[in-house]
Motif scaffolding. Structure first.
Motif, mmCIF file in Angstrom:
data_model
loop_
_atom_site.group_PDB
_atom_site.id
_atom_site.type_symbol
_atom_site.label_atom_id
_atom_site.label_comp_id
_atom_site.label_asym_id
_atom_site.label_seq_id
_atom_site.Cartn_x
_atom_site.Cartn_y
_atom_site.Cartn_z
ATOM 1 N N SER A 108 49.674 83.960 23.828
ATOM 2 C CA SER A 108 49.598 82.580 24.402
ATOM 3 C C SER A 108 50.748 81.933 23.688
ATOM 4 O O SER A 108 51.079 81.810 22.807
ATOM 5 C CB SER A 108 48.233 82.088 24.033
ATOM 6 O OG SER A 108 47.942 81.903 22.589
ATOM 7 N N ASN A 110 52.374 77.730 23.602
ATOM 8 C CA ASN A 110 52.559 76.177 24.288
ATOM 9 C C ASN A 110 53.717 75.281 23.745
ATOM 10 O O ASN A 110 54.197 75.687 22.655
ATOM 11 C CB ASN A 110 51.156 75.712 23.928
ATOM 12 C CG ASN A 110 50.927 75.647 22.367
ATOM 13 O OD1 ASN A 110 51.412 74.695 21.689
ATOM 14 N ND2 ASN A 110 49.936 76.317 21.901
ATOM 15 N N SER A 131 51.619 75.345 28.867
ATOM 16 C CA SER A 131 51.006 76.448 28.274
ATOM 17 C C SER A 131 50.828 77.499 29.022
ATOM 18 O O SER A 131 51.106 77.568 30.152
ATOM 19 C CB SER A 131 49.564 76.349 27.917
ATOM 20 O OG SER A 131 48.797 75.888 28.959
#
Length: 211
Positions: A108, A110, A131
């Motif tokens: 992940s 962002n 994101s």
């Protein structure tokens, strides 16, 4: 759950930048997993006897000027089922040992950019957030994973005396994605996937007053 974590925080560039780093290990016993039984379609909860999640989180903020700020984050996760019960093997036809845990994204990212400016008695803040998540399986069987999901949000806020005016756009580019999927061949009673769509683009205005 036994959760072990070690981390560090540091300020750099005369305190204009801050970076936080953490590494963690999560040791689960009898973690609950929701599944739909093949053929019958019955909903059920099962306990996975032993599973683990190993991860690293990096996040930071950089003040480029008095008005411009950048924030970022990176998350890397690796999950694994170390031991599965005979009940799961008998009911679902597989013990899933060695598979990844569902609904946990391997990666992940962002990035946020915020700009602040004062115009007389009015304060204006513009923030753009991006994101990306990828590497997530829908089921214990790991039959199918979700395509990478990229979302962008925009907020423009103006403060004038006691009033707040905010324009927002969530999922700015109207990305199509799912939040939950029942995969054909496992946990499905038909050959058509059952899925819950993610939130589409939403645009609006908020007005507030501070007493």
């Amino acid at each position: 759950l036994w959760n072990y974590e070690v981390g560090a925080k540091g300020d750099f560039l005369n305190s204009r930048a801050r970076v936080n780093v953490a590494a963690f290990y999560m040791d689960y016993t009898d973690r609950q997993e929701y599944v739909i039984r093949p053929l019958s379609g019955a909903q059920a909860l099962f306990n996975v006897p032993e599973s683990e999640v190993l991860g690293v989180d990096i996040e930071g903020v950089i003040l480029l000027s008095e008005n411009l700020e950048i924030s970022f984050g990176i998350g890397l996760l690796d999950s694994k089922i170390n031991k599965a019960s005979s009940e799961m093997a008998n009911s679902l036809g597989d013990d899933f040992k060695g598979n990844k845990l569902p609904y946990i994204s391997d990666q992940s990212y962002n990035l946020g950019i915020q700009y602040y400016r004062q115009f007389g008695v009015t304060d204006v803040t513009v923030r753009l957030d991006y994101s990306r998540k990828e590497g997530m399986y829908w089921s214990l069987a790991n039959y199918e994973d979700q395509a990478p999901v990229e979302l962008t949000n925009l907020r423009i806020r103006a403060e004038y005396r006691n009033f707040d005016f905010t324009f927002f756009a969530e999922n700015l580019f109207d990305e199509e994605y799912h939040t939950e999927v029942s995969v054909p061949g496992f946990g499905a009673i038909s050959n058509v996937p059952g899925a819950f769509p993610g939130k589409p683009r939403e645009v609006g205005v908020e007005v507030g007053y501070r007493f």
